[in-house]
Design a protein around this motif. Structure first.
Motif, PDB file in Angstrom:
ATOM      1  N   LEU A 180      40.939  46.509  47.764  1.00 13.43           N
ATOM      2  CA  LEU A 180      40.560  45.338  46.974  1.00 13.43           C
ATOM      3  C   LEU A 180      39.088  45.456  46.625  1.00 13.43           C
ATOM      4  O   LEU A 180      38.216  45.399  47.499  1.00 13.43           O
ATOM      5  CB  LEU A 180      40.814  44.052  47.765  1.00 13.43           C
ATOM      6  CG  LEU A 180      40.333  42.744  47.117  1.00 13.43           C
ATOM      7  CD1 LEU A 180      41.023  42.505  45.784  1.00 13.43           C
ATOM      8  CD2 LEU A 180      40.546  41.564  48.049  1.00 13.43           C
ATOM      9  N   ASP A 181      38.808  45.645  45.350  1.00 14.65           N
ATOM     10  CA  ASP A 181      37.424  45.776  44.888  1.00 14.65           C
ATOM     11  C   ASP A 181      37.053  44.545  44.068  1.00 14.65           C
ATOM     12  O   ASP A 181      37.539  44.350  42.958  1.00 14.65           O
ATOM     13  CB  ASP A 181      37.261  47.038  44.044  1.00 14.65           C
ATOM     14  CG  ASP A 181      35.803  47.330  43.701  1.00 14.65           C
ATOM     15  OD1 ASP A 181      34.987  46.375  43.698  1.00 14.65           O
ATOM     16  OD2 ASP A 181      35.474  48.491  43.416  1.00 14.65           O
ATOM     17  N   VAL A 182      36.186  43.698  44.646  1.00 18.96           N
ATOM     18  CA  VAL A 182      35.731  42.483  43.955  1.00 18.96           C
ATOM     19  C   VAL A 182      34.210  42.526  43.771  1.00 18.96           C
ATOM     20  O   VAL A 182      33.543  41.496  43.666  1.00 18.96           O
ATOM     21  CB  VAL A 182      36.145  41.209  44.723  1.00 18.96           C
ATOM     22  CG1 VAL A 182      37.649  41.017  44.667  1.00 18.96           C
ATOM     23  CG2 VAL A 182      35.671  41.257  46.176  1.00 18.96           C
ATOM     24  N   LYS A 183      33.678  43.709  43.733  1.00 17.08           N
ATOM     25  CA  LYS A 183      32.231  43.900  43.606  1.00 17.08           C
ATOM     26  C   LYS A 183      31.667  43.179  42.382  1.00 17.08           C
ATOM     27  O   LYS A 183      32.287  43.108  41.336  1.00 17.08           O
ATOM     28  CB  LYS A 183      31.931  45.398  43.502  1.00 17.08           C
ATOM     29  CG  LYS A 183      30.467  45.772  43.460  1.00 17.08           C
ATOM     30  CD  LYS A 183      30.321  47.293  43.417  1.00 17.08           C
ATOM     31  CE  LYS A 183      28.862  47.718  43.441  1.00 17.08           C
ATOM     32  NZ  LYS A 183      28.731  49.195  43.427  1.00 17.08           N
ATOM     33  N   LYS A 184      30.469  42.618  42.557  1.00 20.02           N
ATOM     34  CA  LYS A 184      29.706  41.995  41.456  1.00 20.02           C
ATOM     35  C   LYS A 184      30.504  40.907  40.733  1.00 20.02           C
ATOM     36  O   LYS A 184      30.786  40.962  39.544  1.00 20.02           O
ATOM     37  CB  LYS A 184      29.254  43.062  40.452  1.00 20.02           C
ATOM     38  CG  LYS A 184      28.219  42.576  39.426  1.00 20.02           C
ATOM     39  CD  LYS A 184      26.897  42.271  40.090  1.00 20.02           C
ATOM     40  CE  LYS A 184      25.774  42.059  39.097  1.00 20.02           C
ATOM     41  NZ  LYS A 184      25.938  40.898  38.234  1.00 20.02           N
ATOM     42  N   ASN A 185      30.882  39.878  41.514  1.00 17.60           N
ATOM     43  CA  ASN A 185      31.465  38.668  40.953  1.00 17.60           C
ATOM     44  C   ASN A 185      30.616  37.486  41.406  1.00 17.60           C
ATOM     45  O   ASN A 185      29.425  37.662  41.667  1.00 17.60           O
ATOM     46  CB  ASN A 185      32.928  38.539  41.396  1.00 17.60           C
ATOM     47  CG  ASN A 185      33.872  39.333  40.501  1.00 17.60           C
ATOM     48  OD1 ASN A 185      34.219  38.904  39.407  1.00 17.60           O
ATOM     49  ND2 ASN A 185      34.285  40.511  40.970  1.00 17.60           N
ATOM     50  N   GLN A 186      31.208  36.324  41.525  1.00 19.98           N
ATOM     51  CA  GLN A 186      30.472  35.130  41.942  1.00 19.98           C
ATOM     52  C   GLN A 186      31.092  34.525  43.201  1.00 19.98           C
ATOM     53  O   GLN A 186      31.081  33.322  43.404  1.00 19.98           O
ATOM     54  CB  GLN A 186      30.465  34.095  40.803  1.00 19.98           C
ATOM     55  CG  GLN A 186      29.803  34.564  39.523  1.00 19.98           C
ATOM     56  CD  GLN A 186      28.337  34.897  39.719  1.00 19.98           C
ATOM     57  OE1 GLN A 186      27.630  34.222  40.469  1.00 19.98           O
ATOM     58  NE2 GLN A 186      27.870  35.950  39.063  1.00 19.98           N
ATOM     59  N   LEU A 187      31.643  35.373  44.042  1.00 12.39           N
ATOM     60  CA  LEU A 187      32.346  34.903  45.233  1.00 12.39           C
ATOM     61  C   LEU A 187      31.389  34.476  46.342  1.00 12.39           C
ATOM     62  O   LEU A 187      30.448  35.188  46.676  1.00 12.39           O
ATOM     63  CB  LEU A 187      33.260  36.006  45.760  1.00 12.39           C
ATOM     64  CG  LEU A 187      34.422  36.405  44.838  1.00 12.39           C
ATOM     65  CD1 LEU A 187      35.097  37.670  45.366  1.00 12.39           C
ATOM     66  CD2 LEU A 187      35.427  35.274  44.729  1.00 12.39           C
ATOM     67  N   VAL A 188      31.674  33.308  46.889  1.00 14.03           N
ATOM     68  CA  VAL A 188      30.918  32.783  48.015  1.00 14.03           C
ATOM     69  C   VAL A 188      31.685  33.056  49.311  1.00 14.03           C
ATOM     70  O   VAL A 188      31.106  33.406  50.340  1.00 14.03           O
ATOM     71  CB  VAL A 188      30.680  31.266  47.850  1.00 14.03           C
ATOM     72  CG1 VAL A 188      29.971  30.685  49.073  1.00 14.03           C
ATOM     73  CG2 VAL A 188      29.868  30.990  46.586  1.00 14.03           C
ATOM     74  N   VAL A 189      33.003  32.921  49.232  1.00 18.22           N
ATOM     75  CA  VAL A 189      33.900  33.190  50.359  1.00 18.22           C
ATOM     76  C   VAL A 189      35.134  33.923  49.840  1.00 18.22           C
ATOM     77  O   VAL A 189      35.356  34.004  48.631  1.00 18.22           O
ATOM     78  CB  VAL A 189      34.333  31.878  51.063  1.00 18.22           C
ATOM     79  CG1 VAL A 189      33.192  31.270  51.839  1.00 18.22           C
ATOM     80  CG2 VAL A 189      34.891  30.887  50.042  1.00 18.22           C
ATOM     81  N   ILE A 190      35.936  34.451  50.761  1.00 18.68           N
ATOM     82  CA  ILE A 190      37.205  35.085  50.406  1.00 18.68           C
ATOM     83  C   ILE A 190      38.308  34.435  51.235  1.00 18.68           C
ATOM     84  O   ILE A 190      38.039  33.912  52.329  1.00 18.68           O
ATOM     85  CB  ILE A 190      37.181  36.610  50.622  1.00 18.68           C
ATOM     86  CG1 ILE A 190      36.863  36.964  52.075  1.00 18.68           C
ATOM     87  CG2 ILE A 190      36.190  37.256  49.670  1.00 18.68           C
ATOM     88  CD1 ILE A 190      36.923  38.455  52.388  1.00 18.68           C
TER      89      ILE A 190
END
Length: 258
Positions: A180-190
């Motif tokens: 799972l690659d979520v690099k460089k988004n606006q995520l605060v938590v998962i």
């Protein structure tokens, strides 16, 4: 000058070709005669195509279609009639949305939509039951539909470099997910539900504004990260930042005093 596309197709028909490589042929159109071929693999990458003819849907045996780096602004609805398609590469175009009927690719295992201008991923993505790899990095996504959780065979999900601020809890139902690659988004938590994914080997979280405890856990590697998001303490933290029902924007983490 090279051969015209019409002549290439005529010769391919005469030779009974099942594979046709038209990479970098300076093509700006595809004639309807393409339908006369019995192709299994078609490479149209790095051309100047702005659209595709409806007749391309008659390539009923087609399994692999490569449209990388063209000038497509939309995915022709007729494309979804390619019932045997297994691999579809639409990366590096100018596509803004997925068309109605996109979920009809019942045999699709590989889909690359990266480097486009897609703002919303249609819920129809959930009908691609055999999908194992989905690339949609470098778009303009802000959310993923809960239907992503229907992709039980999905092993690789690449959604880096978007503007996603919340991941749906349903992602925890993608039981085959390994990367799972979520690099460089606006995520605060998962989602804590990701801890239930026994096959998950990698979560790429860098360049997101994640809360301090999550960032520290991620630095310790996957065992540390998975143990952390599985903890009751993290689940309580998660609730503070994610609105009920995944609606509305997440709360921003408060800056900590030095």
């Amino acid at each position: 000058m090279g051969q015209s596309i019409e002549k290439i197709i005529k010769e391919a028909q005469e030779d009974g070709l099942t594979e046709l490589n038209l990479n970098r042929h300076n093509i700006d159109h595809i004639p309807d005669t393409i339908a006369s071929l019995q192709l299994i693999r078609l490479n149209l990458s790095e051309n100047s195509l702005k659209d595709l003819p409806p007749s391309i849907a008659k390539l009923s045996n087609l399994r692999i279609l490569n449209l990388f780096r063209n000038k497509l602004t939309e995915i022709p609805p007729d494309l979804s009639r390619l019932a045997n398609l297994e691999e579809l590469n639409l990366s590096c175009n100018k596509i803004v949305a997925l068309p109605k009927g996109f979920g009809n690719f019942s045999k699709l295992v590989f889909l690359d939509l990266s480097y486009n201008d897609i703002k919303e991923l249609s819920p129809q993505i959930g009908f691609l039951f055999f999908l194992t790899e989905l690339y949609i990095s470098f778009n303009k996504l802000t959310r993923l539909p809960p239907d992503i959780g229907k992709l039980g065979k999905l092993q690789k999900l690449m959604i880096g470099y978007n503007d996603i601020d919340i991941l749906p809890d349903e992602l925890g139902k993608c039981e085959s997910l390994k990367i799972l690659d979520v690099k460089k988004n606006q995520l605060v938590v998962i989602p804590p539900a990701l801890a239930d994914l026994k096959n998950l080997q990698t979560i790429e979280l860098s360049l997101n504004p994640v809360i301090t405890t999550l960032n520290q856990a991620a630095k310790g590697g996957m065992p540390s990260l998975m143990a952390h998001i599985k903890s009751e303490h993290y689940r309580e933290e998660y609730k503070k930042y994610i609105p009920t029902g995944n609606g509305g924007p997440p709360k921003s983490p408060r800056k900590e005093k030095d």
